[in-house]
Motif scaffolding. Sequence first.
Motif, PDB file in Angstrom:
ATOM      1  N   LEU A 160       0.921  -1.220  -0.081  1.00 36.28           N
ATOM      2  CA  LEU A 160      -0.147  -0.097   0.002  1.00 36.28           C
ATOM      3  C   LEU A 160       0.855   1.141   0.013  1.00 36.28           C
ATOM      4  O   LEU A 160       0.487   2.275  -0.341  1.00 36.28           O
ATOM      5  N   GLY A 161       1.975   1.186   0.434  1.00 39.06           N
ATOM      6  CA  GLY A 161       2.999   2.136   0.472  1.00 39.06           C
ATOM      7  C   GLY A 161       3.810   2.456  -0.838  1.00 39.06           C
ATOM      8  O   GLY A 161       4.791   2.890  -1.031  1.00 39.06           O
ATOM      9  N   ALA A 162       3.237   1.613  -2.028  1.00 41.61           N
ATOM     10  CA  ALA A 162       3.807   1.520  -3.257  1.00 41.61           C
ATOM     11  C   ALA A 162       5.416   1.109  -3.131  1.00 41.61           C
ATOM     12  O   ALA A 162       6.219   1.347  -4.082  1.00 41.61           O
ATOM     13  N   LEU A 163       5.606   0.134  -2.567  1.00 42.53           N
ATOM     14  CA  LEU A 163       6.778  -0.598  -2.570  1.00 42.53           C
ATOM     15  C   LEU A 163       6.478  -1.846  -3.068  1.00 42.53           C
ATOM     16  O   LEU A 163       5.738  -2.973  -2.655  1.00 42.53           O
ATOM     17  N   PRO A 164       7.027  -2.404  -4.414  1.00 41.07           N
ATOM     18  CA  PRO A 164       6.771  -3.588  -4.860  1.00 41.07           C
ATOM     19  C   PRO A 164       7.362  -4.769  -3.742  1.00 41.07           C
ATOM     20  O   PRO A 164       8.184  -4.956  -3.376  1.00 41.07           O
ATOM     21  N   THR A 165       5.942  -5.666  -3.714  1.00 40.78           N
ATOM     22  CA  THR A 165       6.452  -6.574  -2.610  1.00 40.78           C
ATOM     23  C   THR A 165       5.900  -7.911  -3.177  1.00 40.78           C
ATOM     24  O   THR A 165       4.630  -8.090  -3.808  1.00 40.78           O
ATOM     25  N   VAL A 166       6.556  -8.989  -2.900  1.00 38.15           N
ATOM     26  CA  VAL A 166       6.086 -10.575  -3.358  1.00 38.15           C
ATOM     27  C   VAL A 166       4.944 -10.726  -2.762  1.00 38.15           C
ATOM     28  O   VAL A 166       4.661 -10.464  -1.475  1.00 38.15           O
ATOM     29  N   PRO A 167       3.931 -11.316  -3.268  1.00 40.80           N
ATOM     30  CA  PRO A 167       2.549 -11.801  -2.655  1.00 40.80           C
ATOM     31  C   PRO A 167       3.157 -12.771  -1.559  1.00 40.80           C
ATOM     32  O   PRO A 167       3.869 -13.511  -1.746  1.00 40.80           O
ATOM     33  N   SER A 168       2.049 -12.844  -0.623  1.00 38.08           N
ATOM     34  CA  SER A 168       2.346 -13.910   0.359  1.00 38.08           C
ATOM     35  C   SER A 168       2.319 -15.204   0.164  1.00 38.08           C
ATOM     36  O   SER A 168       3.056 -16.062   0.523  1.00 38.08           O
ATOM     37  N   GLU A 169       1.847 -15.824  -0.868  1.00 38.45           N
ATOM     38  CA  GLU A 169       1.879 -17.146  -1.384  1.00 38.45           C
ATOM     39  C   GLU A 169       3.204 -17.516  -1.770  1.00 38.45           C
ATOM     40  O   GLU A 169       3.424 -18.449  -1.400  1.00 38.45           O
ATOM     41  N   THR A 170       3.623 -16.551  -2.491  1.00 41.10           N
ATOM     42  CA  THR A 170       4.888 -16.906  -3.381  1.00 41.10           C
ATOM     43  C   THR A 170       5.973 -16.662  -2.108  1.00 41.10           C
ATOM     44  O   THR A 170       6.945 -17.464  -2.006  1.00 41.10           O
TER      45      THR A 170
END
Length: 779
Positions: free
Chosen positions: A219-229
């Motif tokens: 939400l802070g616009a930091l690309p982040t790996v989805p939790s499943e991955t």
Amino acid sequence: MSIRKRSYRFGGFELNTHARELLRDGQPVALPVVALDCLAYLIEHGDRPVGRDELISAVWGRTDVSESTLAHTIVRLRQVLGDSGNDQHSIRTVPRLGFRWVADTAIEETEVVAAAVAANEPIPDAAPMSDLAPTEAPSRKSRWQRLPLRPRWLWPMAALLVAVSLIVVFATRTPPTPTPAAPTEPYTAWVMPAEVDAPEDWAWLRLGLMDLVANRLRLGALPTVPSETALALSTKWKQAAPGVPPDPRLGISLRVQPRVERIDGAWRVSLAAYPNEGRALHAEAQADDVLVAARRAADDLLVALGHAPPMDGSRSPADPEKLLQQVAAARLAGRLPLALELLQRAPAQWLQQPEIALVAAKVDCDRGERKACEQRLNVLLKQLPADKNPVLRARVLTSVAWLHANRAEYDQAERVLTEALALLRGQNAPGVLGNVYSQRGWVRLTLSRLDEAVADLSLARLAFVRSGDIREIARTDQRLGVVAGRRGQPGAALALLQRAADRFEAVGAENDLAVTLIATAEIQENLLEFEQALATTDRFWSPQFARDWGRSICRAWVLAQNGRLQEATALAESILAETDASEEEALRAEAQALLARIALQRGQAEDAVRLAQQVAEPALEESDRREYLGNQMVLIRGLRSLGRLDAARREVERLRAWVDAAPDDWLRTGALLMEAEQDLAEGRLEPALRRHAEAMASAERLGVPEWLVAVAYSYVPALIEAGRLDQAGVIGGRIGAWADQDMRAAWVQARLHQALGDVEAGRAAEQRAKRLAGERRLP
């Protein structure tokens, strides 16, 4: 604090569900965790039959797991318990439904004092997951691209339904000014499972906190790996030290390790962020509510990384927010029954909240209860006007589209997804946007609208790069590779598939990797690289996958192409012997078609005709028109071998009418070749040569070596018969480059050299053809 432990005793066995251990006469029995979970679920529901879909959802926590995987697990359990196919005294098969536990069982329950949860300990009953996110079940369908055109190809779409992240509305505050300087390079973050130092009833924080922090960073616009991955990555790379950068194929530049402690009634959440280069960053916050502390720590980390925290109010999180995190943790851990129980215990008014209602619908779909899922989604759509919460409404529409596509209602699915895309214009939700484009791309690919499919998949990839979803980036590359294969661009296809395979291997996504390797092997086959295709299948094949029918049918075809007919026959026959005719119709049709082709290659024309005629034509025609064409070619050639020219002509005419009804260059090439061979068999040499020339020109337009050789295989002998040796030399020379790897190309060279009077060259080519033929019969 005390917790209740339950164990089951039956026939000399004891199953301890708390320790997840099976004992036989007091000695541990080696079984995979999923097998123990499967056994526990059957026993716990022993008062009724358990459907296959329900069992898959309950044990694996998702619906895309193939039934062959379930069948393999049941076989493993029966071997341990002493059951057999005829003597089912523990696990009984309920025809057309599933299984039921029938052994006499005693239940024992004890209470023990809960211990603190150690760092890195999984939440109770959490299944280790090396490949958590649902993926395409390896299913060999198209002999060129194997793109299934029945609902089975929609298995990967379960990933879209599950992968849509749970975006929770968080409260914020004005963050303090952190001391670390903001880095100058952008990051793609990987948030790992949290280390938890708290009583056991808070163990859900291990995954729940991971998911919360990841969502907050996103939400802070930091690309982040989805939790499943992220969870799959943590399983794959759990031994890596904090200072060791992740595999560069992953594209990850920042690892975040959360830690949560219960101290004097308060919660302390600390986040350690390890960039690939430079010094580590740290953020810490303390509050009476663990979610408040986690949110504050995540906000501080965002500022340290040069990102503004999301501005979403200043209230404390309500209990419904905690419920969402607990359900997310349960789903991530593969504990679907726990997720369902959490929702059932929640107050009714909470379930009316859109976010929770959407999660409840997804849990219904996970459990195979699609009607209930659809009802919840339709109610949600009425509650969510487009101008109030467009992103959430788009997520609901994406789930609705998945249901339509699963019922092969592709036009409706496309319409709903297009509506979702309109809602997302101007919204900052790249992950949701990527899922919608990806799903619509698959729908359009199914409808053979390749240009539109490529456009959607390309936009999906761009969105996934923005969101940091490395697994979906790899899946998009894989799908673009499939499209390139269909377009006759094998070089581009193999490059895309190799890039996807590298990422899947780095992530530890075994199912995704297997699907990619299957697609790779199929393209190698059409390039006549049969040895390389066999080596590719070696990468995903072992005896433990003998009942993974997608892998089995792919392996069988490749073995046959390498002349190893006995092994290919054994695999195809095992599919027919062990699959349900009502549930695996398309797969069984393909196995039957392979056996028909093998019979023809052995010179057993009667068997080939009988087997080809037995193939369930609607199933094969609907699942893969190209495979259906191949089966019809076997049938026609078998009839001609038996001298039944009239019957063969009727089949050729029927094939031509079928192709004309839905023009396609691939199918048209096959129809022209069959017409040319029929003219030749009936003594009409000149018409046969004209049609062969048309078929060769069509094969040239396709640019697929398999078709060039297939046409030349009958064209060159016809030209020799007509005395047109110069033209025969041109066609023979055109396929000469494949004479060292394809039996047919080598045989054509032998015939050509013999016709030209070059005895030695002809003999050498014939010997090469015999070597390549293996167990196949030469003309």
